[in-house]
Design a protein around this motif. Sequence first.
Motif, mmCIF file in Angstrom:
data_model
loop_
_atom_site.group_PDB
_atom_site.id
_atom_site.type_symbol
_atom_site.label_atom_id
_atom_site.label_comp_id
_atom_site.label_asym_id
_atom_site.label_seq_id
_atom_site.Cartn_x
_atom_site.Cartn_y
_atom_site.Cartn_z
ATOM 1 N N LEU A 77 -9.359 -8.402 -10.334
ATOM 2 C CA LEU A 77 -8.880 -7.321 -9.466
ATOM 3 C C LEU A 77 -7.353 -7.291 -9.430
ATOM 4 C CD1 LEU A 77 -11.447 -7.572 -6.531
ATOM 5 C CD2 LEU A 77 -11.418 -5.924 -8.419
ATOM 6 N N GLU A 78 -6.707 -8.440 -9.474
ATOM 7 C CA GLU A 78 -5.236 -8.499 -9.518
ATOM 8 C C GLU A 78 -4.714 -7.877 -10.815
ATOM 9 O OE1 GLU A 78 -2.439 -9.314 -7.667
ATOM 10 O OE2 GLU A 78 -3.962 -9.110 -6.113
ATOM 11 N N LYS A 80 -6.239 -5.690 -12.652
ATOM 12 C CA LYS A 80 -6.519 -4.251 -12.615
ATOM 13 C C LYS A 80 -5.429 -3.477 -11.890
ATOM 14 C CE LYS A 80 -10.651 -2.590 -11.819
ATOM 15 N NZ LYS A 80 -12.017 -2.380 -11.300
ATOM 16 N N LYS A 81 -4.807 -4.076 -10.892
ATOM 17 C CA LYS A 81 -3.720 -3.395 -10.188
ATOM 18 C C LYS A 81 -2.604 -3.042 -11.163
ATOM 19 C CE LYS A 81 -4.393 -5.593 -5.694
ATOM 20 N NZ LYS A 81 -3.826 -6.533 -4.723
ATOM 21 N N PHE A 82 -2.208 -4.006 -11.992
ATOM 22 C CA PHE A 82 -1.164 -3.722 -12.975
ATOM 23 C C PHE A 82 -1.645 -2.691 -13.987
ATOM 24 C CE2 PHE A 82 0.690 -4.282 -17.155
ATOM 25 C CZ PHE A 82 2.003 -3.928 -16.848
ATOM 26 N N HIS A 84 -3.869 -0.355 -13.829
ATOM 27 C CA HIS A 84 -3.939 1.001 -13.274
ATOM 28 C C HIS A 84 -2.563 1.605 -13.047
ATOM 29 C CE1 HIS A 84 -8.326 0.485 -11.686
ATOM 30 N NE2 HIS A 84 -8.239 0.505 -12.994
ATOM 31 N N SER A 85 -1.547 0.772 -12.937
ATOM 32 C CA SER A 85 -0.193 1.284 -12.734
ATOM 33 C C SER A 85 0.441 1.789 -14.029
ATOM 34 C CB SER A 85 0.703 0.222 -12.095
ATOM 35 O OG SER A 85 1.101 -0.764 -13.027
#
Length: 97
Positions: A77-78, A80-82, A84-85
């Motif tokens: 999940l961490e 995925k944050k990058f 998706h950015s």
Amino acid sequence: MVTHIVFWNLKEAPEAERAASARKMKELLEGLVGRVPGLLSAGVHQNFTPGGYDLCLVSQLTDRAALEAYQVHPAHLEVKKFVHSVVCQRAAVDYEE
């Protein structure tokens, strides 16, 4: 065994920025091997054919339950944050062998 393949297009940006984003995605996603139970391998690859997706992830997991656990694992999940950015499009394929 389950193969999980994800394709991405990077957001429009200067080429150096796009290349840095691709390198970081590769580092982060491949770094999940050994941290996420059931994730056996992960490789991020750049496409050289014009008109296709920019990057793909090819990963193998032990089974469907491992894929489901991978999707919600805090380390993933961490990452995925990058991801998706820096991406604007995504497609995925999962299959069992």
